[in-house]
Design a protein around this motif. Structure first.
Motif, PDB file in Angstrom:
ATOM      1  N   LEU A 153       0.840  -1.200   0.000  1.00  0.00           N
ATOM      2  CA  LEU A 153       0.000   0.000   0.000  1.00  0.00           C
ATOM      3  C   LEU A 153       0.868   1.240   0.000  1.00  0.00           C
ATOM      4  O   LEU A 153       1.827   1.331   0.765  1.00  0.00           O
ATOM      5  N   PHE A 154       0.502   2.183  -0.860  1.00  0.00           N
ATOM      6  CA  PHE A 154       1.255   3.446  -0.926  1.00  0.00           C
ATOM      7  C   PHE A 154       0.242   4.579  -0.880  1.00  0.00           C
ATOM      8  O   PHE A 154      -0.726   4.588  -1.649  1.00  0.00           O
ATOM      9  N   THR A 155       0.457   5.533   0.034  1.00  0.00           N
ATOM     10  CA  THR A 155      -0.412   6.707   0.080  1.00  0.00           C
ATOM     11  C   THR A 155       0.401   7.907  -0.375  1.00  0.00           C
ATOM     12  O   THR A 155       1.439   8.232   0.205  1.00  0.00           O
ATOM     13  N   ASP A 156      -0.067   8.520  -1.445  1.00  0.00           N
ATOM     14  CA  ASP A 156       0.656   9.646  -2.045  1.00  0.00           C
ATOM     15  C   ASP A 156       0.470  10.897  -1.174  1.00  0.00           C
ATOM     16  O   ASP A 156      -0.393  10.936  -0.293  1.00  0.00           O
ATOM     17  N   THR A 157       1.259  11.919  -1.478  1.00  0.00           N
ATOM     18  CA  THR A 157       1.201  13.147  -0.675  1.00  0.00           C
ATOM     19  C   THR A 157      -0.170  13.827  -0.752  1.00  0.00           C
ATOM     20  O   THR A 157      -0.527  14.595   0.137  1.00  0.00           O
ATOM     21  N   ASP A 158      -0.961  13.525  -1.809  1.00  0.00           N
ATOM     22  CA  ASP A 158      -2.308  14.110  -1.882  1.00  0.00           C
ATOM     23  C   ASP A 158      -3.343  13.272  -1.128  1.00  0.00           C
ATOM     24  O   ASP A 158      -4.540  13.548  -1.181  1.00  0.00           O
ATOM     25  N   GLY A 159      -2.896  12.220  -0.441  1.00  0.00           N
ATOM     26  CA  GLY A 159      -3.806  11.400   0.368  1.00  0.00           C
ATOM     27  C   GLY A 159      -4.425  10.229  -0.380  1.00  0.00           C
ATOM     28  O   GLY A 159      -5.097   9.394   0.230  1.00  0.00           O
ATOM     29  N   THR A 160      -4.184  10.113  -1.695  1.00  0.00           N
ATOM     30  CA  THR A 160      -4.744   8.982  -2.454  1.00  0.00           C
ATOM     31  C   THR A 160      -3.910   7.735  -2.184  1.00  0.00           C
ATOM     32  O   THR A 160      -2.673   7.789  -2.221  1.00  0.00           O
ATOM     33  N   SER A 161      -4.584   6.619  -1.930  1.00  0.00           N
ATOM     34  CA  SER A 161      -3.867   5.366  -1.669  1.00  0.00           C
ATOM     35  C   SER A 161      -3.986   4.419  -2.857  1.00  0.00           C
ATOM     36  O   SER A 161      -5.029   4.374  -3.531  1.00  0.00           O
ATOM     37  N   TYR A 162      -2.935   3.661  -3.072  1.00  0.00           N
ATOM     38  CA  TYR A 162      -2.861   2.692  -4.179  1.00  0.00           C
ATOM     39  C   TYR A 162      -2.397   1.359  -3.626  1.00  0.00           C
ATOM     40  O   TYR A 162      -1.602   1.315  -2.690  1.00  0.00           O
ATOM     41  N   MET A 163      -2.898   0.292  -4.235  1.00  0.00           N
ATOM     42  CA  MET A 163      -2.337  -1.021  -3.907  1.00  0.00           C
ATOM     43  C   MET A 163      -1.594  -1.568  -5.125  1.00  0.00           C
ATOM     44  O   MET A 163      -2.124  -1.595  -6.230  1.00  0.00           O
ATOM     45  N   TYR A 164      -0.347  -1.995  -4.890  1.00  0.00           N
ATOM     46  CA  TYR A 164       0.442  -2.735  -5.873  1.00  0.00           C
ATOM     47  C   TYR A 164       0.371  -4.196  -5.453  1.00  0.00           C
ATOM     48  O   TYR A 164       0.340  -4.492  -4.248  1.00  0.00           O
ATOM     49  N   LEU A 165       0.381  -5.108  -6.400  1.00  0.00           N
ATOM     50  CA  LEU A 165       0.321  -6.526  -6.028  1.00  0.00           C
ATOM     51  C   LEU A 165       0.876  -7.387  -7.140  1.00  0.00           C
ATOM     52  O   LEU A 165       1.094  -6.932  -8.267  1.00  0.00           O
ATOM     53  N   GLY A 166       1.055  -8.656  -6.812  1.00  0.00           N
ATOM     54  CA  GLY A 166       1.417  -9.639  -7.832  1.00  0.00           C
ATOM     55  C   GLY A 166       2.670 -10.421  -7.501  1.00  0.00           C
ATOM     56  O   GLY A 166       3.554  -9.953  -6.780  1.00  0.00           O
ATOM     57  N   GLY A 167       2.713 -11.617  -8.040  1.00  0.00           N
ATOM     58  CA  GLY A 167       3.878 -12.482  -7.926  1.00  0.00           C
ATOM     59  C   GLY A 167       3.676 -13.633  -8.893  1.00  0.00           C
ATOM     60  O   GLY A 167       2.587 -14.214  -8.941  1.00  0.00           O
ATOM     61  N   LYS A 247       8.213   7.424  -2.507  1.00  0.00           N
ATOM     62  CA  LYS A 247       8.370   8.671  -3.258  1.00  0.00           C
ATOM     63  C   LYS A 247       9.557   9.413  -2.671  1.00  0.00           C
ATOM     64  O   LYS A 247       9.683   9.502  -1.437  1.00  0.00           O
ATOM     65  N   PHE A 248      10.411   9.929  -3.542  1.00  0.00           N
ATOM     66  CA  PHE A 248      11.587  10.666  -3.064  1.00  0.00           C
ATOM     67  C   PHE A 248      11.801  11.832  -4.016  1.00  0.00           C
ATOM     68  O   PHE A 248      11.884  11.636  -5.233  1.00  0.00           O
ATOM     69  N   ASN A 249      11.848  13.039  -3.448  1.00  0.00           N
ATOM     70  CA  ASN A 249      12.044  14.246  -4.270  1.00  0.00           C
ATOM     71  C   ASN A 249      11.064  14.316  -5.441  1.00  0.00           C
ATOM     72  O   ASN A 249      11.459  14.617  -6.565  1.00  0.00           O
ATOM     73  N   GLY A 250       9.798  13.965  -5.183  1.00  0.00           N
ATOM     74  CA  GLY A 250       8.766  14.087  -6.208  1.00  0.00           C
ATOM     75  C   GLY A 250       8.739  12.964  -7.228  1.00  0.00           C
ATOM     76  O   GLY A 250       7.865  12.929  -8.088  1.00  0.00           O
TER      77      GLY A 250
END
Ligand code: FUB
Length: 338
Positions: A153-167, A247-250
């Motif tokens: 799970l990743f929550t961006d600086t604008d508050g939107t969350s995303y799920m990455y998955l897979g294997g 996220k690092f430096n945008g």
């Protein structure tokens, strides 16, 4: 994920051992670390000896519960908060609690986890708690439209969350290649497909309540230096499992394991959806078949949590570790020799 294969030679294994495991009374793996309220919380798999014979689908990774750990700093004492979620309390799950992750939103902590359902198909579940350490209460069904393993799970600086998955391989991602579950696709796309684009990790924006996807899963495309998708036969660079986003430096850094070549790699992009351009290796092979990582910022430094099997010498009994992640001036990540 697998199974058998090359270990490091004894001298290298000794070096890998020099970084102490964070937890030694239980075997733990796949550490997803997060900073909540100024403290570090780790959500790992809990490896056990379940006496299930090794097979090509990772059946011997037969984990049955999750513990949550906390630390005041990356070098501080590690506290075990006990069982946070048990297989028997997940109504839809059949077996194999693999690599989990967590998120915080709306005053609630969310634990996301892959498990095989009663038909032996990996899905992603979610459980909630008012505390970062649980206990977590599982939703009665897996997340609709979810499949495969290793939610991140990743929550961006604008508050939107995303799920990455897979294997791929034992993580079953390849079985969904045509859009429908096809059990005959057992490992990856298979022989003769090496020059086709590699299978991609998936990403979706989370709904506001964090319990469902707000959109269908999309491919996480990784491109080479010429802007071409990495190929299925490019085992040293293509995605295998264990996605993470920071996220690092945008810029957005998508990192992952290459599985059968045992590397942790990363790719950079300008959107959480990608496309991402392959940049390099974060960590060379550790002892054991897999490693699986997470990356966090804590008090202006960056850390990578990962696992190896140096203590047990067995692929399915792993220990989590942490070390600092260093970058060059331009933001590129320095390769770690474990
Ligand atoms: O721990 C079980 C599986 O092994 C994870 O889901 C994979 O990422 C690999 O680490």
């Amino acid at each position: 994920m697998l199974l058998s294969g090359a270990y490091l030679n004894p001298a290298d294994a000794q070096k890998a051992n020099a970084i102490k495991p964070l937890v030694t009374d239980l075997y733990t793996a796949d550490p997803s670390a997060h900073v909540f309220n100024g403290k570090i919380y780790i959500y790992p798999s809990h490896d056990i000896e379940a006496n299930v014979p090794q097979d090509d689908e990772g059946g011997h990774f037969n984990m049955r519960d999750y513990h949550v750990y906390s630390m005041d700093s990356p070098t501080g004492k590690v506290t075990d908060h006990g069982v946070a979620l048990d297989l028997k309390d997940i109504p839809w799950a059949g077996r194999q609690l693999w690599a989990p992750d967590a998120a915080f939103k709306n005053g609630t902590y969310y634990l996301y986890f892959p498990a095989k359902d009663k038909q032996d198909v990996f899905k992603i579940g979610v459980a909630t708690s008012k505390s970062p350490t649980g206990p977590f209460k599982a939703q009665p069904e897996p997340i609709p439209g979810s499949y495969s393993i290793d939610p991140a799970l990743f929550t961006d600086t604008d508050g939107t969350s995303y799920m990455y998955l897979g294997g791929i391989w034992g993580g079953q991602l390849q079985r969904w290649h045509t859009g429908k579950y096809d059990k005959s696709l057992s490992m990856d796309l298979g022989k003769g497909h090496e020059n086709e684009p590699a299978l991609s990790a998936k990403v979706a924006k989370m709904s506001k309540d964090m319990l469902t996807f707000e959109e269908p899963l999309r491919d996480v495309q990784i491109l080479d230096e010429n802007g071409k998708p990495l190929l299925a036969g490019d085992n040293n660079r293509r995605f295998f499992e264990g996605a993470w986003m920071h996220k690092f430096n945008g810029k957005f850094y998508f990192s992952y394991s290459t599985g059968d070549t045992h590397l942790l790699c990363y790719a950079e992009g300008s959107s959480p959806y990608g496309p991402f351009t392959y940049k390099g290796v974060i960590m060379k092979p550790v002892e054991g078949w897999t490693t699986h990582h997470s990356i966090i910022e804590f008090k202006d430094k960056w850390y990578i949590f990962y696992h190896d099997a140096a203590l047990s010498g067995k692929t399915h009994l792993r220990n989590i570790k942490v070390r600092e992640l260093l970058r060059d001036e331009n933001g590129s990540i320095r390769t770690i020799e474990p």
